[in-house]
Design a protein around this motif. Structure first.
Motif, mmCIF file in Angstrom:
data_model
loop_
_atom_site.group_PDB
_atom_site.id
_atom_site.type_symbol
_atom_site.label_atom_id
_atom_site.label_comp_id
_atom_site.label_asym_id
_atom_site.label_seq_id
_atom_site.Cartn_x
_atom_site.Cartn_y
_atom_site.Cartn_z
ATOM 1 N N PRO A 1 -3.089 -8.747 -11.954
ATOM 2 C CA PRO A 1 -3.063 -7.497 -11.181
ATOM 3 C C PRO A 1 -2.464 -7.774 -9.800
ATOM 4 C CG PRO A 1 -5.276 -7.963 -12.044
ATOM 5 C CD PRO A 1 -4.468 -9.199 -12.203
ATOM 6 N N ILE A 2 -1.642 -6.864 -9.328
ATOM 7 C CA ILE A 2 -1.067 -6.970 -7.988
ATOM 8 C C ILE A 2 -1.712 -5.889 -7.122
ATOM 9 C CG2 ILE A 2 1.014 -6.784 -6.566
ATOM 10 C CD1 ILE A 2 2.612 -7.655 -9.084
ATOM 11 N N LEU A 3 -2.442 -6.323 -6.115
ATOM 12 C CA LEU A 3 -3.095 -5.399 -5.186
ATOM 13 C C LEU A 3 -2.551 -5.638 -3.789
ATOM 14 C CD1 LEU A 3 -6.813 -5.656 -6.409
ATOM 15 C CD2 LEU A 3 -4.996 -4.146 -7.246
ATOM 16 N N PHE A 4 -2.861 -4.726 -2.892
ATOM 17 C CA PHE A 4 -2.369 -4.806 -1.516
ATOM 18 C C PHE A 4 -3.557 -4.818 -0.568
ATOM 19 C CE2 PHE A 4 0.693 -2.696 -4.201
ATOM 20 C CZ PHE A 4 1.884 -3.345 -3.901
ATOM 21 N N ARG A 5 -3.411 -5.573 0.518
ATOM 22 C CA ARG A 5 -4.485 -5.661 1.503
ATOM 23 C C ARG A 5 -3.897 -5.592 2.894
ATOM 24 N NH1 ARG A 5 -8.117 -10.980 1.849
ATOM 25 N NH2 ARG A 5 -6.173 -11.708 2.767
ATOM 26 N N MET A 6 -4.569 -4.854 3.768
ATOM 27 C CA MET A 6 -4.115 -4.753 5.156
ATOM 28 C C MET A 6 -4.339 -6.084 5.858
ATOM 29 S SD MET A 6 -5.084 -1.796 7.945
ATOM 30 C CE MET A 6 -4.258 -0.552 6.935
ATOM 31 N N ASP B 1 -1.800 -3.816 11.049
ATOM 32 C CA ASP B 1 -0.528 -3.150 11.326
ATOM 33 C C ASP B 1 0.453 -3.319 10.163
ATOM 34 O OD1 ASP B 1 0.088 -5.823 11.536
ATOM 35 O OD2 ASP B 1 0.902 -5.708 13.568
ATOM 36 N N GLY B 2 -0.025 -3.808 9.034
ATOM 37 C CA GLY B 2 0.842 -3.989 7.882
ATOM 38 C C GLY B 2 0.046 -4.474 6.689
ATOM 39 N N PHE B 3 0.741 -4.593 5.550
ATOM 40 C CA PHE B 3 0.088 -4.981 4.308
ATOM 41 C C PHE B 3 0.685 -6.258 3.743
ATOM 42 C CE2 PHE B 3 -1.261 -0.612 4.527
ATOM 43 C CZ PHE B 3 -2.491 -0.601 3.885
ATOM 44 N N THR B 4 -0.115 -6.919 2.908
ATOM 45 C CA THR B 4 0.304 -8.082 2.146
ATOM 46 C C THR B 4 0.032 -7.795 0.675
ATOM 47 O OG1 THR B 4 -0.261 -9.579 3.961
ATOM 48 C CG2 THR B 4 -0.069 -10.552 1.771
ATOM 49 N N LEU C 1 0.356 4.077 -0.544
ATOM 50 C CA LEU C 1 -0.778 3.189 -0.799
ATOM 51 C C LEU C 1 -2.083 3.959 -0.621
ATOM 52 C CD1 LEU C 1 0.281 -0.165 0.914
ATOM 53 C CD2 LEU C 1 0.170 0.336 -1.530
ATOM 54 N N GLU C 2 -3.011 3.717 -1.541
ATOM 55 C CA GLU C 2 -4.332 4.323 -1.447
ATOM 56 C C GLU C 2 -5.395 3.252 -1.663
ATOM 57 O OE1 GLU C 2 -5.358 7.101 -4.451
ATOM 58 O OE2 GLU C 2 -4.538 5.907 -6.100
ATOM 59 N N GLY D 1 -24.770 -7.007 -17.649
ATOM 60 C CA GLY D 1 -25.397 -6.035 -16.769
ATOM 61 C C GLY D 1 -25.128 -6.251 -15.295
ATOM 62 N N SER D 2 -24.551 -7.374 -14.936
ATOM 63 C CA SER D 2 -24.240 -7.636 -13.526
ATOM 64 C C SER D 2 -23.048 -6.796 -13.093
ATOM 65 C CB SER D 2 -23.948 -9.119 -13.307
ATOM 66 O OG SER D 2 -22.795 -9.520 -14.027
ATOM 67 N N THR D 3 -22.966 -6.574 -11.790
ATOM 68 C CA THR D 3 -21.912 -5.727 -11.242
ATOM 69 C C THR D 3 -20.993 -6.544 -10.345
ATOM 70 O OG1 THR D 3 -23.345 -3.769 -11.280
ATOM 71 C CG2 THR D 3 -21.427 -3.692 -9.835
ATOM 72 N N ASN D 4 -19.702 -6.348 -10.520
ATOM 73 C CA ASN D 4 -18.700 -6.959 -9.659
ATOM 74 C C ASN D 4 -17.871 -5.856 -9.014
ATOM 75 O OD1 ASN D 4 -17.989 -10.258 -10.293
ATOM 76 N ND2 ASN D 4 -19.494 -9.212 -11.545
ATOM 77 N N ARG D 5 -17.517 -6.053 -7.756
ATOM 78 C CA ARG D 5 -16.737 -5.048 -7.046
ATOM 79 C C ARG D 5 -15.510 -5.683 -6.416
ATOM 80 N NH1 ARG D 5 -19.664 -2.074 -2.663
ATOM 81 N NH2 ARG D 5 -18.260 -0.366 -3.181
ATOM 82 N N LEU D 6 -14.424 -4.938 -6.442
ATOM 83 C CA LEU D 6 -13.248 -5.288 -5.660
ATOM 84 C C LEU D 6 -13.165 -4.283 -4.523
ATOM 85 C CD1 LEU D 6 -10.427 -6.181 -8.240
ATOM 86 C CD2 LEU D 6 -11.530 -7.717 -6.608
ATOM 87 N N VAL D 7 -13.272 -4.772 -3.294
ATOM 88 C CA VAL D 7 -13.247 -3.883 -2.131
ATOM 89 C C VAL D 7 -12.226 -4.416 -1.125
ATOM 90 C CG1 VAL D 7 -15.633 -3.141 -2.407
ATOM 91 C CG2 VAL D 7 -15.136 -5.161 -1.032
ATOM 92 N N GLY D 8 -11.719 -3.523 -0.304
ATOM 93 C CA GLY D 8 -10.792 -3.919 0.741
ATOM 94 C C GLY D 8 -9.349 -4.003 0.291
ATOM 95 N N PHE D 9 -9.057 -3.524 -0.915
ATOM 96 C CA PHE D 9 -7.698 -3.583 -1.441
ATOM 97 C C PHE D 9 -7.118 -2.180 -1.588
ATOM 98 C CE2 PHE D 9 -9.875 -7.370 -3.034
ATOM 99 C CZ PHE D 9 -9.001 -8.372 -2.629
ATOM 100 N N HIS D 10 -5.791 -2.126 -1.724
ATOM 101 C CA HIS D 10 -5.082 -0.873 -1.963
ATOM 102 C C HIS D 10 -4.203 -1.021 -3.201
ATOM 103 C CE1 HIS D 10 -6.314 -0.164 2.178
ATOM 104 N NE2 HIS D 10 -5.847 1.073 2.123
ATOM 105 N N VAL D 11 -3.830 0.122 -3.773
ATOM 106 C CA VAL D 11 -2.895 0.166 -4.894
ATOM 107 C C VAL D 11 -1.864 1.257 -4.614
ATOM 108 C CG1 VAL D 11 -4.532 -0.689 -6.617
ATOM 109 C CG2 VAL D 11 -4.408 1.772 -6.153
#
Length: 237
Positions: free
Chosen positions: A47-52, A57-60, A166-167, A178-188
């Motif tokens: 997966p390719i995600l984007f992060r500020m 002032d920009g994304f990676t 980007l959102e 039953g465990s939960t994993n989250r991806l936070v702080g990223f954009h698509v």
């Protein structure tokens, strides 16, 4: 800690690099930087995600390997289970010297603190005459491609900003146990906004060469389900 040095045959005549894979060699990472020019290859596996960036002032762009720090679900002991790897992984422990935003020629640097520095084992960097080995020549080519891709990415990210493409990503995954994993702080890429662009905007993106990496980043999101499957298999042991 890092220990960056300019690579020279005088200082590094006997240098050897371990090229295998393993957590002890620095491969246990959740993600790695990727550049738009390699999205076509990277989207085959990751997966390719984007992060500020920290300056906000920009994304990676990032190729995602796991759901938490230090987790690489593509790493299976000493095997990297994918068709390919992002350039930023392939070139380690080498780096591009100089200001990344400067178009001037760059120097090859090396991180002498890297676990890939071989103590008498690994692939030689220079031959007996001080000339680069085929291995180092390949690394130099990849460094050049990464440097060019990074500089070209400035226009790509500016186009994403200009058309507000980007959102934020909100992804919460419940695993089989039953465990939960989250991806936070990223954009698509915002697919709805992309679909709503008029012909002039799409023409602008196409002419600049940005449409292909945009589509590749969107296509890469199909790998999120495969990443979840890897996580479930890892949890089952």
């Amino acid at each position: 800690m890092t220990d960056h040095a300019i690579l020279t045959p005088e200082a590094h005549a006997e240098l050897r690099i371990r090229t295998e894979h393993g957590a002890d060699l620095g491969d246990a990472v959740m993600y790695a930087i990727t550049v738009p020019s390699e999205f076509r290859q990277v989207q085959n596996d990751y997966p390719i995600l984007f992060r500020m960036n920290p300056e906000r002032d920009g994304f990676t762009a990032l190729a995602i390997f796991g759901f938490e720090a230090g987790e690489n679900l593509y790493l299976d002991g000493g095997r990297w289970d994918a068709q390919g790897r992002p350039l930023s992984i392939e070139i380690q422990p080498f780096l591009i010297g100089g200001d990344p935003d400067d178009d001037a020629p760059k120097q090859v640097h090396i991180d002498m603190a890297s676990p890939r520095i071989g103590a008498g084992e690994g692939v030689r960097v220079f031959d007996e005459t001080g000339r680069p080995t085929p291995y180092l020549e390949t690394i130099i080519d990849k460094l050049g491609a990464l440097d060019a891709g990074y500089r070209e990415s400035r226009d790509f990210f500016e186009a994403l900003r200009r058309y507000e493409l980007l959102e934020p990503l909100i992804l919460e995954v419940t695993l089989d146990d039953g465990s939960t994993n989250r991806l936070v702080g990223f954009h698509v890429i915002d697919e709805e906004k992309l679909r709503s662009l008029d012909a002039a905007a799409l023409g602008d993106l196409h002419e600049a060469g940005h449409l292909m990496p945009i589509f590749m980043a969107l296509a890469s999101l199909a790998n999120l389900s495969a990443l979840i499957a890897r996580k479930n298999r890892r949890a089952h042991g």
